[in-house]
Motif scaffolding. Structure first.
Motif, PDB file in Angstrom:
ATOM      1  N   LEU A   6       0.663  -1.258   0.056  1.00  0.00           N
ATOM      2  CA  LEU A   6      -0.102  -0.273   0.118  1.00  0.00           C
ATOM      3  C   LEU A   6       0.919   1.568   0.117  1.00  0.00           C
ATOM      4  O   LEU A   6       1.893   1.152   0.597  1.00  0.00           O
ATOM      5  CB  LEU A   6      -0.857   0.073   1.332  1.00  0.00           C
ATOM      6  N   PRO A   7       0.472   2.456  -0.483  1.00  0.00           N
ATOM      7  CA  PRO A   7       1.336   3.757  -0.499  1.00  0.00           C
ATOM      8  C   PRO A   7       1.370   4.072   0.829  1.00  0.00           C
ATOM      9  O   PRO A   7       0.384   3.635   1.929  1.00  0.00           O
ATOM     10  CB  PRO A   7       0.319   4.645  -1.344  1.00  0.00           C
ATOM     11  N   ALA A   8       2.343   4.637   1.264  1.00  0.00           N
ATOM     12  CA  ALA A   8       2.430   5.290   2.617  1.00  0.00           C
ATOM     13  C   ALA A   8       2.452   7.018   2.428  1.00  0.00           C
ATOM     14  O   ALA A   8       2.528   7.417   1.388  1.00  0.00           O
ATOM     15  CB  ALA A   8       4.031   5.053   3.152  1.00  0.00           C
ATOM     16  N   ALA A   9       2.183   7.404   3.632  1.00  0.00           N
ATOM     17  CA  ALA A   9       1.872   9.010   3.703  1.00  0.00           C
ATOM     18  C   ALA A   9       3.188   9.756   3.815  1.00  0.00           C
ATOM     19  O   ALA A   9       3.262  10.784   3.601  1.00  0.00           O
ATOM     20  CB  ALA A   9       0.948   9.463   4.912  1.00  0.00           C
ATOM     21  N   GLU A  10       4.208   9.056   4.226  1.00  0.00           N
ATOM     22  CA  GLU A  10       5.368   9.763   4.385  1.00  0.00           C
ATOM     23  C   GLU A  10       6.318   9.761   3.141  1.00  0.00           C
ATOM     24  O   GLU A  10       6.366   8.967   2.429  1.00  0.00           O
ATOM     25  CB  GLU A  10       6.094   9.366   5.580  1.00  0.00           C
ATOM     26  N   PRO A  11       7.218  10.798   2.874  1.00  0.00           N
ATOM     27  CA  PRO A  11       8.019  10.875   1.984  1.00  0.00           C
ATOM     28  C   PRO A  11       9.167   9.635   2.041  1.00  0.00           C
ATOM     29  O   PRO A  11       9.301   9.322   3.094  1.00  0.00           O
ATOM     30  CB  PRO A  11       8.835  12.350   1.935  1.00  0.00           C
ATOM     31  N   GLN A  12       9.484   9.181   0.934  1.00  0.00           N
ATOM     32  CA  GLN A  12      10.408   8.024   1.160  1.00  0.00           C
ATOM     33  C   GLN A  12      11.788   8.475   0.959  1.00  0.00           C
ATOM     34  O   GLN A  12      12.839   7.841   1.342  1.00  0.00           O
ATOM     35  CB  GLN A  12      10.097   7.221  -0.259  1.00  0.00           C
ATOM     36  N   VAL A  13      12.216   9.661   0.436  1.00  0.00           N
ATOM     37  CA  VAL A  13      13.584  10.052   0.128  1.00  0.00           C
ATOM     38  C   VAL A  13      13.604  11.475   1.487  1.00  0.00           C
ATOM     39  O   VAL A  13      13.115  12.252   1.358  1.00  0.00           O
ATOM     40  CB  VAL A  13      13.698  10.799  -1.116  1.00  0.00           C
ATOM     41  N   VAL A  14      14.808  11.215   1.874  1.00  0.00           N
ATOM     42  CA  VAL A  14      15.071  12.154   2.973  1.00  0.00           C
ATOM     43  C   VAL A  14      16.486  12.741   2.448  1.00  0.00           C
ATOM     44  O   VAL A  14      17.402  12.197   1.960  1.00  0.00           O
ATOM     45  CB  VAL A  14      15.405  11.746   4.441  1.00  0.00           C
ATOM     46  N   ALA A  15      16.788  13.971   2.861  1.00  0.00           N
ATOM     47  CA  ALA A  15      17.927  14.604   2.282  1.00  0.00           C
ATOM     48  C   ALA A  15      19.253  14.007   2.826  1.00  0.00           C
ATOM     49  O   ALA A  15      20.244  13.625   2.133  1.00  0.00           O
ATOM     50  CB  ALA A  15      17.874  16.112   2.682  1.00  0.00           C
ATOM     51  N   GLU A  16      19.025  13.725   4.483  1.00  0.00           N
ATOM     52  CA  GLU A  16      20.187  13.149   5.012  1.00  0.00           C
ATOM     53  C   GLU A  16      19.784  12.055   5.975  1.00  0.00           C
ATOM     54  O   GLU A  16      18.547  12.192   6.460  1.00  0.00           O
ATOM     55  CB  GLU A  16      21.088  14.088   5.957  1.00  0.00           C
ATOM     56  N   ALA A  17      20.332  10.922   6.271  1.00  0.00           N
ATOM     57  CA  ALA A  17      20.107  10.109   7.169  1.00  0.00           C
ATOM     58  C   ALA A  17      19.612  10.648   8.381  1.00  0.00           C
ATOM     59  O   ALA A  17      18.531   9.977   8.923  1.00  0.00           O
ATOM     60  CB  ALA A  17      21.006   9.125   7.541  1.00  0.00           C
TER      61      ALA A  17
END
Length: 177
Positions: A155-166
């Motif tokens: 299922l799709p998730a609500a939060e972004p998958q890519v973050v600028a930094e860990a």
């Protein structure tokens, strides 16, 4: 509409950049969170289909290679634009309470993983899910290798998958970034 459960896997912008470069060199990709042996528990990147997924392996998520930091997708990616991230069933049992953040660091990884000659290696960082996140995850069954073969997809998730930094996804207590 995106679901309310958090993503089981996210990636840094640097990891996504490297995955896009590797896709340009090798075509569609897949990742498997290694459970040990040569590289400890490193994420391993392969051309799609080059690593045999078992019936009990668990899909942590599909990394959408079209996305940049903090973006949410508006359409599902084509297969060549996504990189599934798998983990063995027994290892998932041990890590199910943890969100994995795929990162990249300088250095040579395994000779088996595609990034090895690039001078970088993938690294998994982790963040323990909050109690509410664990309840949301418990309401959804993860996709297994057998389920994937039957056509099941996450299922799709609500939060972004890519973050600028860990550190944006798994902050170190007591440190500012």
């Amino acid at each position: 509409m995106p679901g309310t459960a958090p993503r089981r896997v996210r990636a840094t912008a640097a990891a996504m950049d490297l995955l896009r470069r590797l896709r340009g060199l090798h075509g569609p990709l897949m990742l498997h969170q290694s459970g040990g042996c040569c590289d400890g528990s490193a994420p391993m990147c392969y051309p799609a289909g080059e690593f045999v997924i078992g019936d009990r392996d668990v899909l942590l998520g599909l990394l959408d290679l079209r996305l940049r930091a903090d973006e949410l997708p508006d359409t599902d990616p084509e297969p060549e634009d996504s990189a599934p991230v798998w983990i063995s069933g027994p290892q998932f049992t041990a890590w199910q309470h943890t969100q994995l953040i795929l990162d990249v660091v300088p250095g040579r990884g395994s000779g088996f993983s595609l990034e090895s000659p690039e001078g970088f290696r993938f690294l998994s960082r982790g963040r323990v899910f909050e109690p509410g996140e664990l309840r949301a995850l418990a309401a959804t069954e993860p996709v297994t290798g057998a389920g994937w073969e039957r056509g099941e997809r996450p299922l799709p998730a609500a939060e972004p998958q890519v973050v600028a930094e860990a550190a944006d996804a798994c902050p170190v207590p007591g440190r500012s970034h």
